[in-house]
Design a protein around this motif. Structure first.
Motif, PDB file in Angstrom:
ATOM      1  N   ARG A 137     -10.360  10.445  -3.972  1.00 62.17           N
ATOM      2  CA  ARG A 137     -10.589   9.689  -2.737  1.00 62.17           C
ATOM      3  C   ARG A 137      -9.315   8.968  -2.311  1.00 62.17           C
ATOM      4  N   HIS A 138      -8.631   8.345  -3.255  1.00 61.73           N
ATOM      5  CA  HIS A 138      -7.393   7.649  -2.933  1.00 61.73           C
ATOM      6  C   HIS A 138      -6.328   8.617  -2.425  1.00 61.73           C
ATOM      7  N   GLN A 139      -6.291   9.810  -2.974  1.00 61.02           N
ATOM      8  CA  GLN A 139      -5.334  10.817  -2.504  1.00 61.02           C
ATOM      9  C   GLN A 139      -5.623  11.214  -1.060  1.00 61.02           C
ATOM     10  N   VAL A 140      -6.893  11.389  -0.750  1.00 60.77           N
ATOM     11  CA  VAL A 140      -7.278  11.751   0.621  1.00 60.77           C
ATOM     12  C   VAL A 140      -6.912  10.631   1.587  1.00 60.77           C
ATOM     13  N   VAL A 141      -7.245   9.413   1.214  1.00 62.59           N
ATOM     14  CA  VAL A 141      -6.975   8.266   2.077  1.00 62.59           C
ATOM     15  C   VAL A 141      -5.473   8.115   2.326  1.00 62.59           C
ATOM     16  N   ALA A 146      -2.636   5.931   7.985  1.00 62.11           N
ATOM     17  CA  ALA A 146      -1.336   5.279   7.995  1.00 62.11           C
ATOM     18  C   ALA A 146      -1.273   4.335   6.791  1.00 62.11           C
ATOM     19  N   PRO A 147      -0.086   4.097   6.237  1.00 71.55           N
ATOM     20  CA  PRO A 147       0.037   3.298   5.009  1.00 71.55           C
ATOM     21  C   PRO A 147      -0.689   1.952   5.059  1.00 71.55           C
ATOM     22  N   ASP A 148      -0.521   1.192   6.130  1.00 72.14           N
ATOM     23  CA  ASP A 148      -1.176  -0.118   6.226  1.00 72.14           C
ATOM     24  C   ASP A 148      -2.695   0.016   6.223  1.00 72.14           C
ATOM     25  N   ALA A 149      -3.197   1.006   6.975  1.00 67.53           N
ATOM     26  CA  ALA A 149      -4.644   1.213   7.046  1.00 67.53           C
ATOM     27  C   ALA A 149      -5.186   1.676   5.698  1.00 67.53           C
ATOM     28  N   ALA A 150      -4.450   2.541   5.013  1.00 65.47           N
ATOM     29  CA  ALA A 150      -4.894   3.042   3.707  1.00 65.47           C
ATOM     30  C   ALA A 150      -4.979   1.906   2.688  1.00 65.47           C
ATOM     31  N   ALA A 151      -3.986   1.028   2.693  1.00 70.12           N
ATOM     32  CA  ALA A 151      -3.971  -0.086   1.739  1.00 70.12           C
ATOM     33  C   ALA A 151      -5.172  -1.010   1.945  1.00 70.12           C
ATOM     34  N   LYS A 152      -5.544  -1.236   3.194  1.00 67.98           N
ATOM     35  CA  LYS A 152      -6.681  -2.112   3.485  1.00 67.98           C
ATOM     36  C   LYS A 152      -8.018  -1.438   3.222  1.00 67.98           C
ATOM     37  N   LEU A 153      -8.040  -0.111   3.243  1.00 64.41           N
ATOM     38  CA  LEU A 153      -9.297   0.624   3.182  1.00 64.41           C
ATOM     39  C   LEU A 153      -9.777   0.928   1.763  1.00 64.41           C
ATOM     40  N   LYS A 154      -8.846   1.088   0.834  1.00 61.62           N
ATOM     41  CA  LYS A 154      -9.214   1.547  -0.508  1.00 61.62           C
ATOM     42  C   LYS A 154     -10.192   0.609  -1.210  1.00 61.62           C
ATOM     43  N   VAL A 244      -5.416   5.284  12.062  1.00 58.56           N
ATOM     44  CA  VAL A 244      -5.300   3.826  11.932  1.00 58.56           C
ATOM     45  C   VAL A 244      -6.671   3.162  12.010  1.00 58.56           C
ATOM     46  N   ALA A 245      -7.643   3.852  12.597  1.00 53.84           N
ATOM     47  CA  ALA A 245      -9.021   3.349  12.672  1.00 53.84           C
ATOM     48  C   ALA A 245      -9.930   4.514  13.011  1.00 53.84           C
ATOM     49  N   ASP A 246     -11.209   4.411  12.642  1.00 58.34           N
ATOM     50  CA  ASP A 246     -12.163   5.470  12.949  1.00 58.34           C
ATOM     51  C   ASP A 246     -13.565   4.911  13.006  1.00 58.34           C
ATOM     52  N   SER A 247     -14.440   5.620  13.712  1.00 58.75           N
ATOM     53  CA  SER A 247     -15.847   5.210  13.825  1.00 58.75           C
ATOM     54  C   SER A 247     -16.695   6.447  14.025  1.00 58.75           C
ATOM     55  N   GLN A 248     -17.998   6.321  13.734  1.00 60.64           N
ATOM     56  CA  GLN A 248     -18.920   7.438  13.876  1.00 60.64           C
ATOM     57  C   GLN A 248     -20.173   7.016  14.623  1.00 60.64           C
TER      58      GLN A 248
END
Length: 281
Positions: A137-141, A146-154, A244-248
């Protein structure tokens, strides 16, 4: 369709009334009792000429139609451009990328098509079985965001994919399926749409259908389908499109078909034998 024969050509006799003669309708080219054979042959010749001319015209038209796309003429290019404008979701035939990062397509073009291809392929990665195991999961993210978004999301994602959540899906605490069962999670894009595009930013929606569930005898969570729209805010970062952001949101969803559900063994075999795609605009 089939045309019915009403017996109107040859072989049918017509008796004149009050003349004592019998008039017989013969095939074209043969004279009748009234001596009209020459006129019949002349009529046949003119009809044959019309038929031949008609066939030639149709043949020329068919050849012109078949060669329309290959001439590269000015009028053809104009028509193609109009068709493309009228059908914004038509495929371009251009390959999306040549490379991959962590098994995920990367190196998309800085164009609307590139942004759509990126969004479609990122939806596939984020909807895969890899998301249910911490390391993958971390590899996919890292590959998609983007790096900033990935760091906040994990961190929030790790909490969301908790042991309790995995257990409800029939997985163990590390995201593995029980022996003899196959966990399925796939995203299949149906189409993409550019909501916004300006330089190094883009908003792209991906309409997709998904598969998720556990295939296997005794599964309490059988494989099912859903329909959703996934919208990605993309930024041109490090020479590629990154999320950088996503929604469903749910839908649009079609009416369910009448195809009966497959058995657990057939479904498991299908997942093992049928691979995925690299999606392009």
């Amino acid at each position: 369709m089939t045309l019915n024969d009403d017996g109107g050509y040859g072989g049918e006799s017509h008796r004149g009334h009050g003349t004592g003669q019998t008039r017989t309708r013969l095939p074209d080219g043969e004279s009748d009792v009234y001596g009209s054979g020459r006129r019949s042959r002349a009529g046949m010749s003119s009809r044959n000429l019309v038929t031949i001319v008609g066939v030639v015209v149709l043949l020329i038209a068919a050849i012109a139609f078949a060669n329309r796309g290959g001439s590269g003429g000015e009028s053809t290019s104009s028509d193609s451009a109009k068709d493309a404008d009228a059908q914004p979701t038509a495929p371009t035939g251009t390959k999306p990328v040549n490379g991959k990062t962590g098994g995920i397509a990367s190196g998309f073009a800085k164009t609307e098509q590139g942004a759509q291809s990126a969004a479609a392929n990122y939806a596939v990665a984020l909807g895969s079985e890899q998301m249910f195991k911490v390391s993958s999961r971390h590899q996919v993210v890292d590959a998609v965001y983007a790096p900033d978004a990935a760091a906040k999301l994990k961190g929030p994602q790790d909490k969301a994919y908790s042991a309790a959540f995995l257990q409800r899906l029939g997985l163990d605490t590390t995201g593995n399926a029980p022996k003899g069962k196959t966990f399925i999670s796939r995203t299949i894009p149906v189409g993409t749409k550019v909501e916004q595009f300006k330089g190094g930013t883009a908003k792209v929606s991906v309409w997709y259908t998904g598969l998720i569930g556990m295939a296997g005898t005794g599964s309490k969570d059988p494989v099912r389908t859903d329909w959703k729209t996934w919208t990605f805010d993309l930024s041109w970062t490090g020479g590629d499109w990154k999320v950088v952001a996503d929604s469903q949101k749910d839908g649009p969803a079609p009416v369910s078909g009448d195809v009966p559900a497959s058995g657990a063994e057939e479904m498991s075999k299908a997942v093992e034998e049928f691979g995925g795609f690299t999606y392009a605009r």
